[in-house]
Design a protein around this motif. Sequence first.
Motif, PDB file in Angstrom:
ATOM      1  N   UNK A  52     -12.279  18.296 -11.139  1.00 21.74           N
ATOM      2  CA  UNK A  52     -11.860  18.745  -9.811  1.00 21.74           C
ATOM      3  C   UNK A  52     -10.344  18.593  -9.655  1.00 21.74           C
ATOM      4  N   UNK A  53      -9.812  17.477 -10.119  1.00 21.56           N
ATOM      5  CA  UNK A  53      -8.367  17.247 -10.036  1.00 21.56           C
ATOM      6  C   UNK A  53      -7.625  18.302 -10.852  1.00 21.56           C
ATOM      7  N   UNK A  54      -8.120  18.576 -12.058  1.00 22.39           N
ATOM      8  CA  UNK A  54      -7.490  19.589 -12.910  1.00 22.39           C
ATOM      9  C   UNK A  54      -7.529  20.952 -12.228  1.00 22.39           C
ATOM     10  N   UNK A  55      -8.668  21.299 -11.632  1.00 24.58           N
ATOM     11  CA  UNK A  55      -8.787  22.593 -10.945  1.00 24.58           C
ATOM     12  C   UNK A  55      -7.797  22.678  -9.780  1.00 24.58           C
ATOM     13  N   UNK A  56      -7.675  21.598  -9.022  1.00 23.58           N
ATOM     14  CA  UNK A  56      -6.741  21.594  -7.887  1.00 23.58           C
ATOM     15  C   UNK A  56      -5.301  21.723  -8.366  1.00 23.58           C
ATOM     16  N   UNK A  58      -4.265  22.980 -11.186  1.00 25.52           N
ATOM     17  CA  UNK A  58      -4.093  24.315 -11.755  1.00 25.52           C
ATOM     18  C   UNK A  58      -3.845  25.324 -10.649  1.00 25.52           C
ATOM     19  N   UNK A  59      -4.585  25.193  -9.572  1.00 23.11           N
ATOM     20  CA  UNK A  59      -4.400  26.096  -8.436  1.00 23.11           C
ATOM     21  C   UNK A  59      -3.002  25.962  -7.845  1.00 23.11           C
ATOM     22  N   UNK A  60      -2.544  24.737  -7.695  1.00 28.57           N
ATOM     23  CA  UNK A  60      -1.200  24.497  -7.160  1.00 28.57           C
ATOM     24  C   UNK A  60      -0.150  25.081  -8.102  1.00 28.57           C
ATOM     25  N   UNK A  61      -0.318  24.859  -9.407  1.00 21.85           N
ATOM     26  CA  UNK A  61       0.644  25.388 -10.380  1.00 21.85           C
ATOM     27  C   UNK A  61       0.658  26.909 -10.383  1.00 21.85           C
ATOM     28  N   UNK A  62      -0.499  27.529 -10.270  1.00 28.20           N
ATOM     29  CA  UNK A  62      -0.560  28.987 -10.226  1.00 28.20           C
ATOM     30  C   UNK A  62       0.139  29.522  -8.980  1.00 28.20           C
ATOM     31  N   UNK A  63      -0.057  28.851  -7.853  1.00 27.56           N
ATOM     32  CA  UNK A  63       0.603  29.266  -6.617  1.00 27.56           C
ATOM     33  C   UNK A  63       2.117  29.136  -6.754  1.00 27.56           C
ATOM     34  N   UNK A  64       2.569  28.042  -7.344  1.00 28.65           N
ATOM     35  CA  UNK A  64       4.006  27.844  -7.540  1.00 28.65           C
ATOM     36  C   UNK A  64       4.577  28.870  -8.524  1.00 28.65           C
ATOM     37  N   UNK A  65       3.828  29.179  -9.559  1.00 31.07           N
ATOM     38  CA  UNK A  65       4.285  30.190 -10.524  1.00 31.07           C
ATOM     39  C   UNK A  65       4.402  31.553  -9.842  1.00 31.07           C
TER      40      UNK A  65
END
Length: 78
Positions: A52-56, A58-65
């Motif tokens: 769950x932490x990894x998914x969260x 990853x989502x934050x990193x994708x949004x920042x990218x």
Amino acid sequence: MQNTLSAVEKELLLRQQAMEMHKRKAVESAQSAADLKLHHEKYHAQMKEAQQVVAEKTSVLEAEAYKTKRLHVRYSIA
């Protein structure tokens, strides 16, 4: 006949002792299995939490990218 009876009684005693030993081993094995099940459940819960932490993240990193890419596009055109 007395000798046969004595031999049968000894055999019975040995079998009862073996049965008690197997009962103790069965109880120990059941306890060991219960302990292993608890450990498995604990590690499974930790793994789910990590996923769950990894998914969260990853989502934050994708949004920042995505934001970074939009900024590059925005300032490259201007």
